[in-house]
Write a protein that holds these residues in place. Structure first.
Motif, mmCIF file in Angstrom:
data_model
loop_
_atom_site.group_PDB
_atom_site.id
_atom_site.type_symbol
_atom_site.label_atom_id
_atom_site.label_comp_id
_atom_site.label_asym_id
_atom_site.label_seq_id
_atom_site.Cartn_x
_atom_site.Cartn_y
_atom_site.Cartn_z
ATOM 1 N N SER A 66 -16.114 5.676 -10.090
ATOM 2 C CA SER A 66 -15.014 5.668 -11.043
ATOM 3 C C SER A 66 -14.029 4.578 -10.634
ATOM 4 O O SER A 66 -14.079 4.074 -9.508
ATOM 5 C CB SER A 66 -14.312 7.028 -11.053
ATOM 6 O OG SER A 66 -13.586 7.195 -9.841
ATOM 7 N N LYS A 67 -13.106 4.234 -11.524
ATOM 8 C CA LYS A 67 -12.119 3.209 -11.193
ATOM 9 C C LYS A 67 -11.296 3.633 -9.978
ATOM 10 O O LYS A 67 -11.010 2.818 -9.105
ATOM 11 C CB LYS A 67 -11.199 2.940 -12.385
ATOM 12 C CG LYS A 67 -11.858 2.148 -13.466
ATOM 13 C CD LYS A 67 -10.896 1.825 -14.584
ATOM 14 C CE LYS A 67 -11.622 1.038 -15.663
ATOM 15 N NZ LYS A 67 -10.733 0.643 -16.744
ATOM 16 N N ASP A 68 -10.929 4.914 -9.902
ATOM 17 C CA ASP A 68 -10.144 5.405 -8.765
ATOM 18 C C ASP A 68 -10.936 5.334 -7.462
ATOM 19 O O ASP A 68 -10.403 4.952 -6.423
ATOM 20 C CB ASP A 68 -9.661 6.836 -9.007
ATOM 21 C CG ASP A 68 -8.556 6.905 -10.055
ATOM 22 O OD1 ASP A 68 -7.906 5.870 -10.324
ATOM 23 O OD2 ASP A 68 -8.350 8.005 -10.614
ATOM 24 N N LEU A 73 -12.074 2.496 -2.381
ATOM 25 C CA LEU A 73 -13.038 1.792 -1.532
ATOM 26 C C LEU A 73 -12.538 0.392 -1.191
ATOM 27 O O LEU A 73 -12.582 -0.027 -0.026
ATOM 28 C CB LEU A 73 -14.398 1.714 -2.225
ATOM 29 C CG LEU A 73 -15.458 0.855 -1.536
ATOM 30 C CD1 LEU A 73 -15.847 1.450 -0.190
ATOM 31 C CD2 LEU A 73 -16.669 0.685 -2.427
ATOM 32 N N LEU A 74 -12.035 -0.323 -2.175
ATOM 33 C CA LEU A 74 -11.550 -1.679 -1.939
ATOM 34 C C LEU A 74 -10.332 -1.693 -1.020
ATOM 35 O O LEU A 74 -10.204 -2.575 -0.161
ATOM 36 C CB LEU A 74 -11.229 -2.371 -3.264
ATOM 37 C CG LEU A 74 -12.438 -2.643 -4.164
ATOM 38 C CD1 LEU A 74 -11.986 -3.215 -5.505
ATOM 39 C CD2 LEU A 74 -13.442 -3.549 -3.492
ATOM 40 N N ASN A 101 -10.623 -6.248 -13.220
ATOM 41 C CA ASN A 101 -9.268 -5.691 -13.296
ATOM 42 C C ASN A 101 -8.989 -4.768 -12.116
ATOM 43 O O ASN A 101 -7.894 -4.778 -11.556
ATOM 44 C CB ASN A 101 -9.062 -4.948 -14.616
ATOM 45 C CG ASN A 101 -8.954 -5.886 -15.802
ATOM 46 O OD1 ASN A 101 -8.606 -7.055 -15.646
ATOM 47 N ND2 ASN A 101 -9.267 -5.381 -16.975
ATOM 48 N N VAL A 102 -9.983 -3.964 -11.724
ATOM 49 C CA VAL A 102 -9.835 -3.075 -10.566
ATOM 50 C C VAL A 102 -9.647 -3.913 -9.299
ATOM 51 O O VAL A 102 -8.784 -3.621 -8.466
ATOM 52 C CB VAL A 102 -11.051 -2.126 -10.419
ATOM 53 C CG1 VAL A 102 -10.993 -1.361 -9.102
ATOM 54 C CG2 VAL A 102 -11.125 -1.164 -11.586
ATOM 55 N N VAL A 103 -10.420 -4.978 -9.154
ATOM 56 C CA VAL A 103 -10.316 -5.851 -7.980
ATOM 57 C C VAL A 103 -8.932 -6.508 -7.939
ATOM 58 O O VAL A 103 -8.285 -6.532 -6.894
ATOM 59 C CB VAL A 103 -11.435 -6.914 -7.969
ATOM 60 C CG1 VAL A 103 -11.188 -7.960 -6.900
ATOM 61 C CG2 VAL A 103 -12.794 -6.248 -7.767
ATOM 62 N N ASP A 104 -8.481 -7.027 -9.077
ATOM 63 C CA ASP A 104 -7.163 -7.667 -9.123
ATOM 64 C C ASP A 104 -6.067 -6.682 -8.711
ATOM 65 O O ASP A 104 -5.165 -7.026 -7.947
ATOM 66 C CB ASP A 104 -6.861 -8.215 -10.521
ATOM 67 C CG ASP A 104 -7.713 -9.420 -10.881
ATOM 68 O OD1 ASP A 104 -8.309 -10.041 -9.959
ATOM 69 O OD2 ASP A 104 -7.803 -9.743 -12.088
#
Length: 136
Positions: A66-68, A73-74, A101-104
């Motif tokens: 999931s995005k969360d 993790l990142l 977008n999640v990485v940014d």
């Protein structure tokens, strides 16, 4: 020079440029302990060889997190990297806008909450990333 290879990751080291190349694994169907084990192997390698530059190739990676979960993790990965002497990290981006977008957001959070000390940049091609990593 191949430093490590297993079912999840492969770590290649360019001694002359002091660049460790790492293909971000396909996380689909992976458990968090398996993912953590691989990331810790990467961190151990960065420490052992005192590597200053990291190239992460995310272009072919997939995830069912999931995005969360992906964000967590990142951020954990960023914390692990803080325990090394890494100076620069180049990342080859995916074509998945949602993941990017999640990485940014994760990078922004890593700067603000963790205070990462290495320089991070996203790239669309490997040649530009390697050139940037090779610059002093």
């Amino acid at each position: 020079m191949l430093l490590h290879k297993d079912g999840l990751i492969e770590l290649n080291y360019d001694v002359v440029q002091d660049i460790l190349s790492f293909r971000w694994p396909d996380l689909s169907g992976m458990t968090m302990p398996e993912i953590d084990f691989s990331l810790k192997k990467l961190i151990d390698t960065l420490r052992h060889y005192d590597i200053k530059n990291l190239l992460v190739d995310s272009r072919q990676s997939k995830t069912d997190l999931s995005k969360d979960e992906h964000l967590a993790l990142l951020l954990r990965f960023s914390e692990y990297l803080m325990s090394t002497r890494l100076q620069k990290m180049a990342r080859l981006a995916t074509s998945d806008l949602s993941r990017e977008n999640v990485v940014d957001f994760a990078v922004e959070e890593a700067v603000n909450r963790i205070g990462i000390t290495f320089v991070f940049r996203n790239f669309t091609d490997e040649a530009s990333a390697l050139k940037w990593l090779g610059e002093s």
